[in-house]
Structure formats: C-alpha cells, structure tokens
Design a protein around this motif. Structure first.
Motif, mmCIF file in Angstrom:
data_model
loop_
_atom_site.group_PDB
_atom_site.id
_atom_site.type_symbol
_atom_site.label_atom_id
_atom_site.label_comp_id
_atom_site.label_asym_id
_atom_site.label_seq_id
_atom_site.Cartn_x
_atom_site.Cartn_y
_atom_site.Cartn_z
ATOM 1 N N VAL A 70 0.831 -1.204 0.000
ATOM 2 C CA VAL A 70 0.000 0.000 0.000
ATOM 3 C C VAL A 70 0.865 1.254 0.000
ATOM 4 O O VAL A 70 0.590 2.215 -0.725
ATOM 5 C CB VAL A 70 -0.951 -0.015 1.211
ATOM 6 N N HIS A 71 1.918 1.250 0.800
ATOM 7 C CA HIS A 71 2.825 2.401 0.847
ATOM 8 C C HIS A 71 3.467 2.638 -0.526
ATOM 9 O O HIS A 71 3.565 3.776 -0.991
ATOM 10 C CB HIS A 71 3.903 2.163 1.900
ATOM 11 N N THR A 72 3.885 1.564 -1.180
ATOM 12 C CA THR A 72 4.526 1.686 -2.495
ATOM 13 C C THR A 72 3.527 2.161 -3.542
ATOM 14 O O THR A 72 3.872 2.947 -4.436
ATOM 15 C CB THR A 72 5.141 0.341 -2.908
ATOM 16 N N LEU A 73 2.291 1.699 -3.449
ATOM 17 C CA LEU A 73 1.245 2.170 -4.363
ATOM 18 C C LEU A 73 1.061 3.676 -4.233
ATOM 19 O O LEU A 73 0.964 4.393 -5.235
ATOM 20 C CB LEU A 73 -0.071 1.449 -4.069
ATOM 21 N N GLY A 74 1.023 4.166 -2.992
ATOM 22 C CA GLY A 74 0.883 5.604 -2.789
ATOM 23 C C GLY A 74 2.031 6.376 -3.405
ATOM 24 O O GLY A 74 1.836 7.419 -4.034
ATOM 25 N N ALA A 75 3.262 5.850 -3.259
ATOM 26 C CA ALA A 75 4.432 6.536 -3.829
ATOM 27 C C ALA A 75 4.393 6.528 -5.349
ATOM 28 O O ALA A 75 4.682 7.539 -6.002
ATOM 29 C CB ALA A 75 5.712 5.866 -3.325
ATOM 30 N N ALA A 76 4.025 5.384 -5.950
ATOM 31 C CA ALA A 76 4.042 5.256 -7.409
ATOM 32 C C ALA A 76 2.939 6.055 -8.081
ATOM 33 O O ALA A 76 3.053 6.418 -9.252
ATOM 34 C CB ALA A 76 3.932 3.785 -7.814
ATOM 35 N N THR A 77 1.859 6.321 -7.350
ATOM 36 C CA THR A 77 0.760 7.088 -7.926
ATOM 37 C C THR A 77 0.853 8.571 -7.596
ATOM 38 O O THR A 77 0.037 9.368 -8.084
ATOM 39 C CB THR A 77 -0.596 6.554 -7.429
ATOM 40 N N GLY A 78 1.798 8.943 -6.750
ATOM 41 C CA GLY A 78 1.949 10.350 -6.389
ATOM 42 C C GLY A 78 0.844 10.871 -5.500
ATOM 43 O O GLY A 78 0.635 12.091 -5.404
ATOM 44 N N LEU A 79 0.119 9.983 -4.828
ATOM 45 C CA LEU A 79 -0.984 10.394 -3.960
ATOM 46 C C LEU A 79 -0.511 10.508 -2.513
ATOM 47 O O LEU A 79 0.402 9.808 -2.090
ATOM 48 C CB LEU A 79 -2.133 9.383 -4.048
ATOM 49 N N SER A 80 -1.172 11.376 -1.761
ATOM 50 C CA SER A 80 -0.856 11.492 -0.334
ATOM 51 C C SER A 80 -1.271 10.206 0.378
ATOM 52 O O SER A 80 -2.253 9.562 0.011
ATOM 53 C CB SER A 80 -1.568 12.697 0.275
ATOM 54 N N PHE A 81 -0.523 9.840 1.407
ATOM 55 C CA PHE A 81 -0.697 8.538 2.056
ATOM 56 C C PHE A 81 -0.683 8.703 3.573
ATOM 57 O O PHE A 81 0.156 9.424 4.116
ATOM 58 C CB PHE A 81 0.438 7.593 1.621
ATOM 59 N N ARG A 82 -1.635 8.051 4.243
ATOM 60 C CA ARG A 82 -1.643 7.993 5.701
ATOM 61 C C ARG A 82 -2.039 6.593 6.145
ATOM 62 O O ARG A 82 -2.762 5.881 5.439
ATOM 63 C CB ARG A 82 -2.600 9.024 6.306
ATOM 64 N N ARG A 83 -1.570 6.245 7.337
ATOM 65 C CA ARG A 83 -1.842 4.916 7.882
ATOM 66 C C ARG A 83 -2.487 5.052 9.253
ATOM 67 O O ARG A 83 -2.075 5.881 10.064
ATOM 68 C CB ARG A 83 -0.540 4.131 7.998
ATOM 69 N N VAL A 84 -3.501 4.227 9.503
ATOM 70 C CA VAL A 84 -4.133 4.141 10.817
ATOM 71 C C VAL A 84 -4.020 2.708 11.296
ATOM 72 O O VAL A 84 -4.468 1.786 10.599
ATOM 73 C CB VAL A 84 -5.620 4.560 10.766
ATOM 74 N N GLN A 85 -3.411 2.512 12.462
ATOM 75 C CA GLN A 85 -3.335 1.180 13.064
ATOM 76 C C GLN A 85 -4.575 0.991 13.932
ATOM 77 O O GLN A 85 -4.744 1.651 14.949
ATOM 78 C CB GLN A 85 -2.070 1.052 13.913
ATOM 79 N N PHE A 86 -5.459 0.109 13.517
ATOM 80 C CA PHE A 86 -6.710 -0.088 14.239
ATOM 81 C C PHE A 86 -6.471 -0.958 15.477
ATOM 82 O O PHE A 86 -5.853 -2.022 15.383
ATOM 83 C CB PHE A 86 -7.754 -0.733 13.329
ATOM 84 N N THR A 87 -6.964 -0.482 16.608
ATOM 85 C CA THR A 87 -6.850 -1.191 17.886
ATOM 86 C C THR A 87 -8.189 -1.095 18.600
ATOM 87 O O THR A 87 -9.030 -0.237 18.262
ATOM 88 C CB THR A 87 -5.749 -0.561 18.761
ATOM 89 N N PRO A 88 -8.428 -1.944 19.600
ATOM 90 C CA PRO A 88 -9.734 -1.908 20.288
ATOM 91 C C PRO A 88 -10.044 -0.577 20.962
ATOM 92 O O PRO A 88 -11.224 -0.249 21.141
ATOM 93 C CB PRO A 88 -9.610 -3.036 21.318
ATOM 94 N N ASP A 89 -9.011 0.207 21.340
ATOM 95 C CA ASP A 89 -9.278 1.470 22.027
ATOM 96 C C ASP A 89 -9.328 2.664 21.073
ATOM 97 O O ASP A 89 -9.444 3.805 21.507
ATOM 98 C CB ASP A 89 -8.237 1.729 23.116
ATOM 99 N N LEU A 90 -9.255 2.420 19.762
ATOM 100 C CA LEU A 90 -9.326 3.505 18.785
ATOM 101 C C LEU A 90 -10.744 4.065 18.752
ATOM 102 O O LEU A 90 -11.722 3.314 18.728
ATOM 103 C CB LEU A 90 -8.938 2.987 17.395
ATOM 104 N N MET A 91 -10.864 5.385 18.746
ATOM 105 C CA MET A 91 -12.162 6.048 18.736
ATOM 106 C C MET A 91 -12.455 6.613 17.342
ATOM 107 O O MET A 91 -11.530 6.907 16.571
ATOM 108 C CB MET A 91 -12.191 7.181 19.766
ATOM 109 N N PRO A 92 -13.738 6.811 17.004
ATOM 110 C CA PRO A 92 -14.069 7.365 15.686
ATOM 111 C C PRO A 92 -13.364 8.687 15.396
ATOM 112 O O PRO A 92 -12.911 8.922 14.269
ATOM 113 C CB PRO A 92 -15.587 7.534 15.757
ATOM 114 N N ALA A 93 -13.250 9.557 16.407
ATOM 115 C CA ALA A 93 -12.596 10.854 16.187
ATOM 116 C C ALA A 93 -11.116 10.701 15.872
ATOM 117 O O ALA A 93 -10.516 11.608 15.280
ATOM 118 C CB ALA A 93 -12.780 11.747 17.417
ATOM 119 N N ASP A 94 -10.511 9.564 16.264
ATOM 120 C CA ASP A 94 -9.105 9.328 15.919
ATOM 121 C C ASP A 94 -8.927 9.132 14.420
ATOM 122 O O ASP A 94 -7.806 9.233 13.907
ATOM 123 C CB ASP A 94 -8.575 8.100 16.667
ATOM 124 N N ILE A 95 -10.016 8.844 13.706
ATOM 125 C CA ILE A 95 -9.968 8.643 12.260
ATOM 126 C C ILE A 95 -10.455 9.895 11.532
ATOM 127 O O ILE A 95 -9.794 10.410 10.629
ATOM 128 C CB ILE A 95 -10.825 7.431 11.849
#
Length: 340
Positions: A70-95
């Motif tokens: 996924v990271h390489t796809l973002g680089a090859a397409t020139g698009l901005s990229f962000r990652r969210v590590q989903f965990t049980p304590d993640l809240m909707p506002a964190d996204i």
C-alpha cells in the motif's frame, strides 16, 4: 463474445488518451514491483480498484508485505498517504478528526476542526477488524460519500480517495467481524499469498541489502481522476449486462428459481451494489487490457475478488465445505452460456 449487434460502438473515446493511460498504469505496476515481489495478481487488482473508484479489503498472513504494497502504491501514484493502526481502544474521532483548540496567528488558541488521518488520498486501515464496530463505522460515510460529517458540518475528502484495509486471517482473537454494510462497500477483497521459494529468495535479496528508495511517481491525482471517468465510459453490451443481473438473482437464497446449492447453503447473495461493483471492475479490466467494451472474460477475471467477501455460507454450507467462489463461477458460466 460481445461482438454482437447490441454492443455499443466506441466513438467518444480518445484512443491516444486511453493508450497513454494504459501505458502509465503498466509503468505504475512495474514501479510497484521494484519493491513488491510475487504479488502480480493483487497489484493488478489494486490498480483496477483505483481506476474504478473503489476500495480494497486486503487479506494475508503477517509479513507478506501488505503495508509495503500500500505504501509503495501511494508513492508510485503520487498520492498522499496515511496509515491508521486499528486497535480496540481507537475512537471514531481518531480517524475523522474533531473539534479542538488550535493555535492562531496571535499566539492564542481558537476552537476549530482538527483533521484526522482520513483526510488523505490513500488511507491504509491496518488490521481494521481489531477496532470496535463503532470505530469501523466511522469509515462508512467516507468510503461511500467521500465526505466526513463532524459537529453538523460536512467536509469533502481529497480526490481521489482510496481506502485499503488489511485483515490478518490467522489471529482472530480480539477481533470484530466487519458488518455486512461495510464489507459491501469494498469493491474487491484481495488475498495475498505466502511467497514461493523463488519469490522468497528474491524478497530476501531485495530487503536485506542496501535500502531502496520509494519509486518515483508515475501517475498523479488528475490522471487517476481522468482514468476513473474513462472507466465509466466503457460500454457494456446489453446481453453482458443482463448476464450480471441474472447472476445476482441466481445467488439469492430466497429466490425459488435460484440454484439448489445456493438455496441450501447461502445466507444471502449478491446485492445490487455488488452487481454494480462487478460491472465497474469488468470495465476497468477491459480498459487495462486495451479493449473498448466489456467481454465475458472480463467478468470472469474479476469475479472472485468482487464476490468472495459478499457471500456468507450458513452453518450447513460451512459444514459441507462449500467453496462459494467455485459455485459463483459455475453460476456465471451457466448464465454466460444462456446469453451466448
């Protein structure tokens, strides 16, 4: 098989533009494969989903390169990229983000909206099934409408907007099943396989030596948006489109005319959104192959990634070891034969 009279002639296409787009997509694939070894089918599915305007649920065991892909796809397409590590304590506002005190130009603070990581063009939702259903649902509006609503205000996300969510099929403890409403919003479910001996040898040589830089961008946002418009212009003959409609009806367990295996073993079948996904994915596949209308072979090529997450077997089907992908392929071929 779709050279029949009801196939639509392609007069509104700029063939030079299409050829340039296909060439750029193939160069993008080659750029991704400088970092990702032995996943050609999955790479193609990600590119198809990108130009079809869909999202991808990516499944595979740990360490096969899901995040790297996924990271390489973002680089090859020139698009901005962000990652969210989903965990049980993640809240909707964190996204999505939320209201917060932000610094102003005078050195004080003001109440304003703080954007969350969803405000990007390529979003990696890592191990999405580890978050609670409430947090998973925070992505529903973003995936479907490409907007986020917070405190009564609706904000548009950057375009194009592409969600790639990963799942680990091995460690299921502490995970939450994705609701059907969200699963249905993924165009594809792509499965990354464990590498072969030759592929693993190449991976070791590629990743344990001098670190390689990300590939240079081949595409940009404007080119991808243009490709998404072109995909929707690809014509589909009436008999091919009717085959998709008949397939959707044939997979409904409540339909008395449905296949006996479907009525006995499926909990539910292909939704109208799933049928739309099959047509869009087939259009993208035809375009990437350099053809200007949808053929039956395009439906076959994208059937498995489009449908594998949209069917659920009942207990009897699971006990019988039914392969829903094989069953759906048999149903499609039967409808194709009837339409020929």
């Amino acid at each position: 098989m779709n050279g029949r009279p009801d196939a639509i002639a392609v007069d509104s296409f700029d063939r030079a533009q299409i050829d340039a787009m296909v060439d750029a997509l193939r160069r993008t694939r080659a750029a991704i494969e400088t970092r990702v070894v032995g996943q050609r089918q999955v790479v193609d599915q990600l590119l198809l989903a990108l130009i079809a305007g869909g999202h991808v649920l990516l499944e595979g065991p740990p360490g096969v390169g899901k995040t790297l892909l996924v990271h390489t796809l973002g680089a090859a397409t020139g698009l901005s990229f962000r990652r969210v590590q989903f965990t049980p304590d993640l809240m909707p506002a964190d996204i999505t983000g939320g209201m917060a005190l932000l610094p102003d130009a005078r050195g004080g603070t003001r109440l304003g909206f703080q954007e969350g990581p969803v405000f990007t063009q390529v979003l990696l939702a890592d191990e999405i099934n580890r978050a609670t259903p409430r947090t998973q649902s925070a992505l529903l509006e973003a995936m479907q409408e490409h907007t986020v609503t917070v405190a009564g205000a609706t904000m548009k996300l950057p375009a194009p907007f592409f969600v790639l969510a990963t799942q680990n099929p091995i460690e299921m403890d502490g995970t939450y099943r994705l609701p059907e409403a969200q699963i249905d919003r993924f165009l594809f479910k792509s499965v990354m396989h464990y590498p072969s001996e030759a592929e693993l040898h190449d991976i070791l040589g590629l990743t344990t030596g001098v670190e390689r830089a990300d590939p240079a961008p081949v595409l940009d946002a404007d080119a991808i948006l243009a490709a998404q418009r072109l995909v929707r212009m690809v014509p589909i003959a009436a008999h091919v489109q009717r085959t998709v409609a008949r397939l959707a009806l044939a997979t409904q367990p409540g339909n008395p005319a449905a296949d006996a295996e479907v009525r006995r073993h499926f909990r539910f079948g292909l939704s109208p959104r799933g049928a739309q996904a099959l047509v869009l994915a087939a259009k993208a596949h035809a375009l990437l192959a350099g053809r200007y209308n949808v053929a039956f072979e395009d439906l076959e090529a994208v059937l498995a990634p489009v449908l594998r997450h949209r069917f659920q077997l009942n207990y009897e089907g699971e006990a019988a070891g039914i392969d829903p992908e094989a069953l759906c392929l048999r149903l499609l071929r039967a409808e194709m034969k009837a339409a020929a």
